[in-house]
Design a protein around this motif. Structure first.
Motif, PDB file in Angstrom:
ATOM      1  N   UNK A  25      89.271  90.833   0.480  1.00  0.00           N
ATOM      2  CA  UNK A  25      90.345  91.181   1.393  1.00  0.00           C
ATOM      3  C   UNK A  25      91.401  91.903   0.584  1.00  0.00           C
ATOM      4  N   UNK A  35      95.111  92.514  -0.311  1.00  0.00           N
ATOM      5  CA  UNK A  35      96.391  91.823  -0.144  1.00  0.00           C
ATOM      6  C   UNK A  35      97.495  92.839  -0.349  1.00  0.00           C
ATOM      7  N   UNK A  48      95.163  91.461   4.277  1.00  0.00           N
ATOM      8  CA  UNK A  48      96.116  90.354   4.398  1.00  0.00           C
ATOM      9  C   UNK A  48      97.491  90.952   4.145  1.00  0.00           C
ATOM     10  N   UNK A  49      98.282  91.065   5.196  1.00  0.00           N
ATOM     11  CA  UNK A  49      99.573  91.742   5.052  1.00  0.00           C
ATOM     12  C   UNK A  49     100.692  90.725   4.872  1.00  0.00           C
ATOM     13  N   UNK A  50     101.454  90.922   3.812  1.00  0.00           N
ATOM     14  CA  UNK A  50     102.705  90.174   3.655  1.00  0.00           C
ATOM     15  C   UNK A  50     103.819  91.205   3.846  1.00  0.00           C
ATOM     16  N   UNK A  94      99.046  89.285  -7.807  1.00  0.00           N
ATOM     17  CA  UNK A  94      97.956  89.012  -6.873  1.00  0.00           C
ATOM     18  C   UNK A  94      97.845  90.056  -5.772  1.00  0.00           C
ATOM     19  N   UNK A  95      98.843  90.907  -5.666  1.00  0.00           N
ATOM     20  CA  UNK A  95      98.773  91.920  -4.617  1.00  0.00           C
ATOM     21  C   UNK A  95      97.931  93.099  -5.069  1.00  0.00           C
TER      22      UNK A  95
END
Lengths: 722, 119
Positions: free
Chosen positions: A283, A285, A311-313, A349-350
């Motif tokens: 995925x 991120x 996975x959107x922040x 981690x992004x």
């Protein structure tokens, strides 16, 4: 094929039914009784005449049968599968074939039929399938036997012989051979980037062990990844080994496992196994920071939220700190920005950080911006969409992040601000609109943009530099531009710049109006596709690399072998560089590339040989591996009589080693006799024949019977008339 | 209405993103108060789950209207002091909803996503 005729007997073809004949004869005999009583002188003649008459009427015939002997048929099976191409086996086989054919020709009443078993692609040697087909034409009572010229590695060996004739195996070797092989037990073809895959393999020594390695051998296994050595390990033969391979990037990696050779082994071909592992992303991120609510934000959200793999922040600065209107916090849906977690603890981690019109008006401490810059240098991906805030003194360009950006705004930052970390209300502000070019323009591609896979062939371009895309109205002026300018915003103002920074990548879009394309303003444009490609380029998707050399193997069916497809991308103008293709045996050859578009060239070269192919254009190197064309065929390369041993024994056949014993002589032997010796092989004599005709010859033909009868009658009459 | 491409509707509640896109709102008054407000039922993922239409009869524009002299030409009904303030807050949320979509709806998932990061 001799025609033979033989008298096989006498038979009767009576002219009258048997009962009539019997009755007639009886009546005749009864009629003779008075004559014998009276001792009539002609009585014997009368009896003779009666017997002659009965004999004639019973139609005696001589039967003569004609038949033909049929030849004994032997089947010569010639194995031309892949495993016969090594160690001069084919020459031995072909010589033996000629010899056997000549010898069979000299034996009378023996017919030799020859079938060839070709390479079957992926099924190993299908010897018995070929035999079955040939047997359809051979009557079982003529089958004399089989002579197979093969290494004995037969994939479709039956458990019970489907025939009774002797099966002789002539092997193109000196005797039982030895082969070391590396066999893969488990080799995943896909792995998630960032995780690792586990390969399991075993090294096996097949056949009789040569004296020196009799005690449990050890093989040295070297592992290479994309041409770079990874490890060399000594592993015990026969034990399953496990090796863990980290998946570092998207796209295919080629792992080569190679076991050291065994002295005296048949071939090193199957000491090597090649595994292609495709790295896929699990995925994505993505961290999206929107500097202020803006229609562009909706465009970003539509793009990122509709992709289930993302996975959107997302954080939006809904209210900058200086706009506090004293509304009680419990009436506001504002949340604190988890900046420490985002920019210190979890930043690495992004997969991608997008800063959309973000301006650092006292929101993030300088250290966190420095962390973003560090994240990029360490291999991260940053995309900055710049709006008017980029041309302000508080621009991100004037923070620690500025060092990784590929351009600077033309409006200078305030040195004091930079020192203090926040703006001072007493500074003289540049007039609104300074450093920003306002006015309608159509985004266009630069020369570089036409060559770069990120922007080349975007929907609507058709290779044109000025595609008919919708208009935008604002570009942030830039200077100190480095990296690759792929798009211009009218009058040569850079609009889209991509750059490599350290191990990471940065993209800078110098306008905040790409959302107009998403809304089909003025016809719209390829907003989603462009942003998708930029994002994936930033995340190092190999297919979008601007300077790239890829090689892939297309395997073809049959004997024609595979094709090596080479794809080359380069940003530098000029003719595409030549490539050097090195085959698995190490033979290098130069090839010119064929240009197919700006900065894009391709080439296909034939690549029949299985193994690892290397392609280099001077600066980059690519690898491609072709699978073994026929894995079962190459899995065991020994010449061995043991596998077919049971079949040979069951059919009274024999095995002969061509390289040491020569070609054995052929003999026809009677069924049940010994069917082979040290230097000869026996084929069964069947004595089959077929009857071609029957001839009947009357023993007492009419022309002979009539005068005979008349003569006897005359004699009787004369005797009695005296 | 029948000629418009209006999706299936549902009454706007305080759980909808529009009710907390900036201010936290329980009612959505304009000049009038209490009339139901309608938004699209369900969420269209290709449009970030944003309702393409918001229908209501509370006459928000009248509540927002202001004369050049700063007075309000339209009185609010029933006329609570706070009604105009909440009408402005609804307008603010409306703009934020138009500009940020369901951003505020995400926020509940962010802690979980952050928790998953790096695992």
């Amino acid at each position: 094929m001799n025609a033979v005729s033989t008298v096989t007997g006498v038979q009767f073809a009576p002219a009258l039914p048997l009962w009539a004949l019997g009755a007639l004869t009886l009546v005749g005999l009864l009629a003779l009784i008075p004559a014998f009583r009276a001792r009539t002188p002609g009585r014997w003649w009368r009896l003779l005449m009666l017997l002659l008459l009965a004999g004639w009427l019973s139609g005696p015939q001589l039967v003569r049968q004609q038949w033909r002997t049929r030849p004994d048929i032997a089947l010569l099976v010639v194995d031309h599968s892949g495993s016969e191409t090594i160690r001069g086996r084919m020459a031995l086989i072909d010589a033996a074939r000629a010899r056997v054919t000549a010898e069979a020709h000299a034996i009378p009443n023996l017919e030799l039929r020859t079938i060839t078993v070709p390479e079957q692609g992926s099924q190993g040697t299908q010897l018995f399938a070929a035999i079955d087909t040939a047997l359809g034409d051979i009557p079982p009572d003529q089958l004399a036997g089989f002579i197979a010229l093969s290494d004995g590695e037969i994939a479709d060996l039956p458990s019970k012989p489907p025939f009774t004739a002797p099966f002789h195996l002539l092997l193109p070797a000196r005797g039982e051979e030895t082969d070391r092989r590396l066999r893969l037990i488990e080799a995943p073809r896909y792995g998630v980037v960032g995780s690792s895959v586990t390969l399991r393999y075993v090294v096996e020594d097949l056949g009789p062990k040569p004296g020196s390695a009799a005690a449990g051998g050890v093989a040295e296994v070297s592992i290479q990844r994309d041409g770079t050595p990874v490890s060399v390990t000594a592993v015990p033969v026969g034990q399953v080994q496990t090796v863990t391979v980290p998946v570092q990037r998207e796209g295919s990696s080629i792992i080569v496992l190679n076991a050291s050779g065994l002295p005296g082994e048949v071939s090193p071909i199957n000491n090597q196994q090649i595994v292609t592992i495709n790295g896929v992303r699990d995925r994505l991120r993505v961290l999206l920071i929107s500097g202020q609510p803006d229609p562009g934000e909706r465009a970003w959200r539509r793009l990122l939220k509709s992709d289930p793999a993302v996975d959107l922040v997302h954080f939006t600065i809904l209210r900058p700190p200086d706009k506090d209107d004293l509304t009680p916090l419990d009436q506001l849906a504002l949340i604190a920005f988890p900046e420490r977690e985002l920019f210190e603890q979890k930043i690495s981690d992004f997969d991608l950080i997008i800063l959309d019109r973000f301006q650092n008006e006292g929101i993030l401490p300088g250290a966190y911006l420095a962390n973003i810059a560090e994240y990029v240098r360490n291999g991260g991906a940053l995309l900055l969409e710049a709006g008017p805030e980029f041309a302000s003194p508080d621009s991100l360009a004037h923070t620690d992040l500025g060092a990784v950006l590929p351009a600077q705004p033309t409006v200078a930052g305030d040195p004091e601000d930079a020192a203090m970390g926040f703006p001072s209300p007493f500074d003289e502000q540049p007039p609104d609109g300074a450093g920003i070019s306002i006015g309608a323009f159509r985004p266009s591609l630069t020369d570089l943009g036409l060559r770069d896979p990120v922007t080349a062939d975007l929907p609507g371009t058709d290779g044109a530099q000025h595609p008919d895309w919708g208009q935008w109205y604002r570009v942030i002026d830039s200077m100190n531009v480095h990296g690759q300018v792929l798009m211009n915003g009218g009058s040569g103002r850079p609009l889209l710049i991509l750059d490599h920074v350290g191990q990471g990548r940065v993209g800078l879009l110098l306008s905040d109006q790409i959302w107009l394309w998403a809304r089909d303003h003025d016809g719209g444009g390829p907003q989603a596709e462009l942003l998708r490609r930029v994002a994936h380029w930033l995340m190092k998707e190999p297919a979008l690399d601007e300077n790239r050399l890829t090689a892939s193997m297309e395997s073809a069916s049959g004997d024609s072998g595979g094709t090596l497809d080479i794809d080359q991308r380069q940003l530098l103008p000029g003719p595409p560089p030549m490539v050097t293709v090195t085959d698995p045996d190490g033979h290098a050859r130069q090839w010119p590339m064929t240009a197919v578009g700006p900065g894009h060239a391709t080439l296909s070269v034939p690549a029949a040989e299985p193994g690892l192919w290397r392609v280099s254009d001077g600066t980059r190197t690519a690898y491609a591996a072709s699978d073994m064309a026929d894995p079962p065929e190459w899995a065991d390369l020994r010449a061995t009589a043991t596998k077919a041993g049971a079949l040979i024994a069951a059919t009274d056949g024999s095995a002969h080693w061509l390289a040491s014993g020569g070609v054995p002589a052929l003999r026809l032997v009677a069924a049940g006799d010994v069917s082979g010796g040290d230097d000869w092989i026996g084929l069964r004599r069947n004595d089959a024949h077929v009857t071609t005709g029957i001839a009947f010859t009357p023993l007492l033909p009419g022309w002979a019977a009539l005068p005979l009868l008349l003569g006897v009658l005359l004699m009787a009459w004369r005797r009695e008339g005296r | 209405m029948t000629s418009l491409d209006v999706p299936a509707l549902t009454p706007l509640t305080e759980h909808h993103v529009l009710a907390h896109s900036f201010y936290l709102l329980r009612d959505f008054p304009g000049r009038y108060d209490g009339a139901p407000v309608w938004v699209a039922q369900g969420e269209d993922a290709s449009n970030d789950g944003v309702s393409p239409v918001i229908i209501g009869s509370n006459d928000w524009a009248a509540a927002w209207d202001m004369s050049p002299d700063g007075s309000f030409p339209y009185g609010t009904l029933p006329g609570d002091d706070q009604q105009r303030l909440y009408a402005y807050r609804f307008g603010m949320n409306l703009v934020m909803y138009a500009l940020t979509g369901t951003y505020k709806g995400d926020q509940v998932h962010v802690p979980a996503i952050l928790e998953r990061l790096g695992q």
